[in-house]
Structure formats: C-alpha cells, structure tokens
Design an enzyme around this catalytic site. Sequence first.
Site, PDB file in Angstrom:
ATOM      1  N   ALA A  20       0.836  -1.210   0.000  1.00  0.00           N
ATOM      2  CA  ALA A  20       0.000   0.000   0.000  1.00  0.00           C
ATOM      3  C   ALA A  20       0.867   1.255   0.000  1.00  0.00           C
ATOM      4  CB  ALA A  20      -0.940  -0.004   1.204  1.00  0.00           C
ATOM      5  N   GLY A  23       1.954   1.535  -3.467  1.00  0.00           N
ATOM      6  CA  GLY A  23       0.786   1.771  -4.307  1.00  0.00           C
ATOM      7  C   GLY A  23       0.253   3.184  -4.203  1.00  0.00           C
ATOM      8  N   ASP A  24       0.342   3.775  -3.026  1.00  0.00           N
ATOM      9  CA  ASP A  24      -0.078   5.159  -2.834  1.00  0.00           C
ATOM     10  C   ASP A  24       0.708   6.087  -3.753  1.00  0.00           C
ATOM     11  OD1 ASP A  24      -1.383   7.397  -1.340  1.00  0.00           O
ATOM     12  OD2 ASP A  24       0.669   7.744  -0.647  1.00  0.00           O
ATOM     13  N   SER A  25       2.006   5.909  -3.806  1.00  0.00           N
ATOM     14  CA  SER A  25       2.857   6.762  -4.655  1.00  0.00           C
ATOM     15  C   SER A  25       2.633   6.493  -6.130  1.00  0.00           C
ATOM     16  CB  SER A  25       4.334   6.534  -4.312  1.00  0.00           C
ATOM     17  OG  SER A  25       4.601   6.952  -3.002  1.00  0.00           O
ATOM     18  N   GLU A 105      -4.735   0.411  -2.516  1.00  0.00           N
ATOM     19  CA  GLU A 105      -3.343   0.806  -2.751  1.00  0.00           C
ATOM     20  C   GLU A 105      -2.414  -0.397  -2.722  1.00  0.00           C
ATOM     21  OE1 GLU A 105      -2.894   3.820   0.232  1.00  0.00           O
ATOM     22  OE2 GLU A 105      -3.686   5.390  -1.087  1.00  0.00           O
TER      23      GLU A 105
END
Length: 138
Positions: A20, A23-25, A105
């Site tokens: 996550a 994945g956020d970035s 994410e």
Amino acid sequence: MEESLNVNKKYSMYSPLTLAYLGDSVFDLKIKDYLVSHHNMQVEKFHHRVSSIVCARNQASFMDNNMDFFTEEEIEIYNRGRNASVHTKAKNASMAEYKKATGFEAVIGYLHLCGSEERLSVLIEKILSEAGELIEEG
C-alpha cells in the site's frame, strides 16, 4: 511464464502495508501523469484535482462499485491490505473507507512490483473514466 508466477508469488507475500505504501505513490503519480499530459493549468488546480481523485473516500467507493473487475489474486491482495492493522486514518475518511483504500493501494503496489503495467493501465483508465467530472471540474 513460471518465472513470472514465482515473482508474483514473491510479491504477494510482502506486507500489505508495504504494498500500500508503494501503491499510494504509484497511483498518485499515474493520476498526475494523466492530468499533466491532458491538461494545462496552474499547479494549484492540478493539486486540487489529483487530491480529489486519489483520496481514500474515492478509492473506497471505487472498490465498493468494482469488486467484480478484479481478479481472484487481486482480491486476495486487497483483502490482506484492507484487513491489515493500521494505526492511522485519513483526515477526511472513516476508518472503514481508509481500510478499503489501503487494500486498493496494496493492489496498485502489487501490480507495479509484478511489472503488470498493462493491467495497471487498464485499472487507471477505469478509475479515470469514473472520475470524469473530478478531472474536468476539479
């Protein structure tokens, strides 16, 4: 093909919060890349539009409305991310929304690590098509 399956298995064993985190970035960058390549506006407007798309509430809503879009493997990663013990939450989202967003994410991070750029692109396109008014109006 067997090597690809081994790589996917390796990444599926990563901590869901690590997936996550990445994945956020990745998600943020993909949305920024799309908006900058399709629009010309002030940075503040870009920031507002990106933030409105990538927020936890929208990620949770996307998951609620599109679970049938995901593969069994992606749902497994999502569930691990959603069920992970998080000790923070988003400012403008409930804990349930934040957990769903964490799962979302995790899937993005997993796809990125596995090199599944085509699948990631399809997912981003679907999100963007659903976020049409957020893109145009900000």
